[in-house]
Design a protein around this motif. Structure first.
Motif, PDB file in Angstrom:
ATOM      1  N   ASP A 120       3.994 -15.043 -61.409  1.00  0.00           N
ATOM      2  CA  ASP A 120       5.207 -14.399 -60.908  1.00  0.00           C
ATOM      3  C   ASP A 120       5.738 -15.230 -59.733  1.00  0.00           C
ATOM      4  O   ASP A 120       5.087 -15.290 -58.682  1.00  0.00           O
ATOM      5  CB  ASP A 120       4.902 -12.967 -60.466  1.00  0.00           C
ATOM      6  CG  ASP A 120       6.131 -12.241 -59.932  1.00  0.00           C
ATOM      7  OD1 ASP A 120       6.896 -11.716 -60.752  1.00  0.00           O
ATOM      8  OD2 ASP A 120       6.315 -12.219 -58.696  1.00  0.00           O
ATOM      9  N   ASN A 121       6.899 -15.845 -59.945  1.00  0.00           N
ATOM     10  CA  ASN A 121       7.496 -16.692 -58.902  1.00  0.00           C
ATOM     11  C   ASN A 121       6.500 -17.706 -58.350  1.00  0.00           C
ATOM     12  O   ASN A 121       6.385 -17.917 -57.140  1.00  0.00           O
ATOM     13  CB  ASN A 121       8.044 -15.832 -57.753  1.00  0.00           C
ATOM     14  CG  ASN A 121       9.231 -14.991 -58.184  1.00  0.00           C
ATOM     15  OD1 ASN A 121      10.093 -15.456 -58.948  1.00  0.00           O
ATOM     16  ND2 ASN A 121       9.280 -13.747 -57.729  1.00  0.00           N
ATOM     17  N   ILE A 144      -0.618 -13.526 -60.426  1.00  0.00           N
ATOM     18  CA  ILE A 144      -0.784 -12.102 -60.108  1.00  0.00           C
ATOM     19  C   ILE A 144      -1.764 -11.411 -61.058  1.00  0.00           C
ATOM     20  O   ILE A 144      -2.107 -10.243 -60.863  1.00  0.00           O
ATOM     21  CB  ILE A 144       0.562 -11.357 -60.141  1.00  0.00           C
ATOM     22  CG1 ILE A 144       1.146 -11.360 -61.558  1.00  0.00           C
ATOM     23  CG2 ILE A 144       1.540 -11.953 -59.137  1.00  0.00           C
ATOM     24  CD1 ILE A 144       2.310 -10.407 -61.738  1.00  0.00           C
ATOM     25  N   GLY A 145      -2.201 -12.130 -62.086  1.00  0.00           N
ATOM     26  CA  GLY A 145      -3.120 -11.515 -63.032  1.00  0.00           C
ATOM     27  C   GLY A 145      -3.693 -12.533 -63.991  1.00  0.00           C
ATOM     28  O   GLY A 145      -3.330 -13.713 -63.970  1.00  0.00           O
ATOM     29  N   PRO A 157      -2.222  -9.038 -53.477  1.00  0.00           N
ATOM     30  CA  PRO A 157      -2.000 -10.342 -52.827  1.00  0.00           C
ATOM     31  C   PRO A 157      -3.264 -10.979 -52.267  1.00  0.00           C
ATOM     32  O   PRO A 157      -3.367 -12.202 -52.192  1.00  0.00           O
ATOM     33  CB  PRO A 157      -1.005 -10.003 -51.709  1.00  0.00           C
ATOM     34  CG  PRO A 157      -0.247  -8.830 -52.239  1.00  0.00           C
ATOM     35  CD  PRO A 157      -1.259  -8.020 -53.002  1.00  0.00           C
ATOM     36  N   ASP A 158      -4.266 -10.158 -51.888  1.00  0.00           N
ATOM     37  CA  ASP A 158      -5.509 -10.727 -51.339  1.00  0.00           C
ATOM     38  C   ASP A 158      -6.545 -11.016 -52.430  1.00  0.00           C
ATOM     39  O   ASP A 158      -7.706 -11.277 -52.140  1.00  0.00           O
ATOM     40  CB  ASP A 158      -6.107  -9.789 -50.296  1.00  0.00           C
ATOM     41  CG  ASP A 158      -6.493  -8.427 -50.877  1.00  0.00           C
ATOM     42  OD1 ASP A 158      -6.242  -8.197 -52.078  1.00  0.00           O
ATOM     43  OD2 ASP A 158      -7.023  -7.593 -50.122  1.00  0.00           O
ATOM     44  N   GLU A 203      -8.858  -0.270 -52.880  1.00  0.00           N
ATOM     45  CA  GLU A 203      -9.618  -1.163 -52.003  1.00  0.00           C
ATOM     46  C   GLU A 203     -10.712  -1.884 -52.785  1.00  0.00           C
ATOM     47  O   GLU A 203     -11.852  -2.002 -52.355  1.00  0.00           O
ATOM     48  CB  GLU A 203     -10.202  -0.401 -50.806  1.00  0.00           C
ATOM     49  CG  GLU A 203      -9.126   0.174 -49.882  1.00  0.00           C
ATOM     50  CD  GLU A 203      -9.703   0.857 -48.648  1.00  0.00           C
ATOM     51  OE1 GLU A 203     -10.936   1.103 -48.630  1.00  0.00           O
ATOM     52  OE2 GLU A 203      -8.941   1.122 -47.711  1.00  0.00           O
ATOM     53  N   ASP A 204     -10.340  -2.358 -53.970  1.00  0.00           N
ATOM     54  CA  ASP A 204     -11.194  -3.155 -54.855  1.00  0.00           C
ATOM     55  C   ASP A 204     -12.370  -2.373 -55.434  1.00  0.00           C
ATOM     56  O   ASP A 204     -13.315  -2.960 -55.953  1.00  0.00           O
ATOM     57  CB  ASP A 204     -11.707  -4.404 -54.132  1.00  0.00           C
ATOM     58  CG  ASP A 204     -11.973  -5.561 -55.105  1.00  0.00           C
ATOM     59  OD1 ASP A 204     -11.276  -5.637 -56.130  1.00  0.00           O
ATOM     60  OD2 ASP A 204     -12.868  -6.376 -54.824  1.00  0.00           O
ATOM     61  N   LYS A 205     -12.312  -1.032 -55.344  1.00  0.00           N
ATOM     62  CA  LYS A 205     -13.355  -0.198 -55.936  1.00  0.00           C
ATOM     63  C   LYS A 205     -12.759   0.666 -57.034  1.00  0.00           C
ATOM     64  O   LYS A 205     -11.658   1.196 -56.891  1.00  0.00           O
ATOM     65  CB  LYS A 205     -14.010   0.689 -54.869  1.00  0.00           C
ATOM     66  CG  LYS A 205     -14.782  -0.073 -53.811  1.00  0.00           C
ATOM     67  CD  LYS A 205     -15.426   0.876 -52.812  1.00  0.00           C
ATOM     68  CE  LYS A 205     -16.212   0.119 -51.744  1.00  0.00           C
ATOM     69  NZ  LYS A 205     -16.833   1.029 -50.753  1.00  0.00           N
TER      70      LYS A 205
END
Length: 290
Positions: free
Chosen positions: A93-94, A98-99, A119-120, A143-145
């Motif tokens: 993406d731009n 992003i995936g 983004p992180d 939060e990544d969980k």
């Protein structure tokens, strides 16, 4: 009808060929407890029949011969799907990744999983796709969980939700896909699986399991004749009879009506004066005492 009930399909397990042989001998479909997006491919490659607990709830159907090629993945508008020289498939993406897309093995790069990142680079959410290319589930992260798993029907509507807290599923809801109204709710995975399996099988059926874990627990409400076929020694590492096996043979666990075991296992238990009214001898050595 006869069924072989298993937690998940582990085709690389040493005992998997034996399980398949038993199923074929009894003309028994497998009932699978764990989610299985690739069910259509597993049935085809393994030459077996499977009934999925998740699919029973969502009423999912599979279309043979259909799949979704990786560059047809439903990504956000104006995003690009790009395959790197080393075979990784990224969603751009731009200019930013992003995936990423993972495909099913032994296919012409049919979409299996799409993972989107924050983004992180922590996980935002994941989309699982069935073997025929239809979206199977959405997996949400906070939060990544892992926080929630949404299982979809063929129309892409949520039917089943599993809520996760500290890595444990602590709430399951089944909802009307059109209105979102909650129709059923369960406080844990075992309760959900037990209730659903009890709807799949009938009093005229026979269900066989191989292990005394979740497979045994979900039969607590089963109206069928339930059989445990031992594939391990009846004794634990300390030489004692395995706890659940002893409870079954002593008829403290009444919903398992029969235990199939090798002749050596039967004789070893008889020497310890263990009740064997519910035991029967079969011609294989998997349950021989070690």
């Amino acid at each position: 009808m006869n069924y072989e009930l298993i937690n998940g399909v582990l085709t690389d397990s040493p005992v998997w060929p034996t399980f398949k042989q038993w199923a074929k001998e009894e003309h028994a479909p497998f009932i699978v407890l764990q989610p299985l997006p690739g069910l259509g491919g597993v049935e085809k490659h393994e030459d077996i029949h499977i009934r999925s607990v998740i699919d029973y709830v969502t009423k999912r159907r599979y279309t043979d011969g259909q799949y979704r090629f990786f560059n047809e993945a439903p990504v956000p508008t104006n995003d690009e799907i790009f395959m790197t020289d080393d075979g990784l498939i990224n969603i751009i993406d731009n200019g930013e990744t992003i995936g990423e897309v993972v495909t099913y093995a032994n296919t012409r790069r049919a979409v299996k999983v799409i993972t989107y990142f924050n983004p992180d680079r922590t996980k935002d959410y994941v989309e699982e796709y069935a073997y025929d290319g239809n979206q199977y589930s959405t997996i949400l992260y906070y939060e990544d969980k892992l926080s929630q798993i949404q299982f979809l029907n063929n129309e892409g509507q949520v039917v089943l939700r599993q809520y996760v807290y500290d890595g444990v599923i602590n709430l399951i809801t089944i909802e009307d896909p059109l209105t979102g109204k909650i129709l059923e709710r369960y406080d844990d995975l075992t309760s959900f699986l037990a209730a659903t399996v009890a709807k799949i099988v009938t009093v005229h059926d026979t269900v066989r399991i191989h292990y005394m874990g979740v497979e045994m627990n979900v039969l607590s409400k089963s109206p069928a004749r339930n059989i445990l076929r031992l594939v391990e020694s009846p004794f634990d590492d300390s030489g004692a009879v395995r706890g659940f096996l002893l409870k079954i043979l002593q008829d403290q666990i009444k919903y398992i009506q029969e235990v199939e075991m090798s002749k050596a296992a039967y004789q070893a238990l008889a020497l310890q004066n263990i009740p064997l009214n519910k035991a029967s001898v079969v011609d294989d050595s998997l349950s021989d005492p070690k």
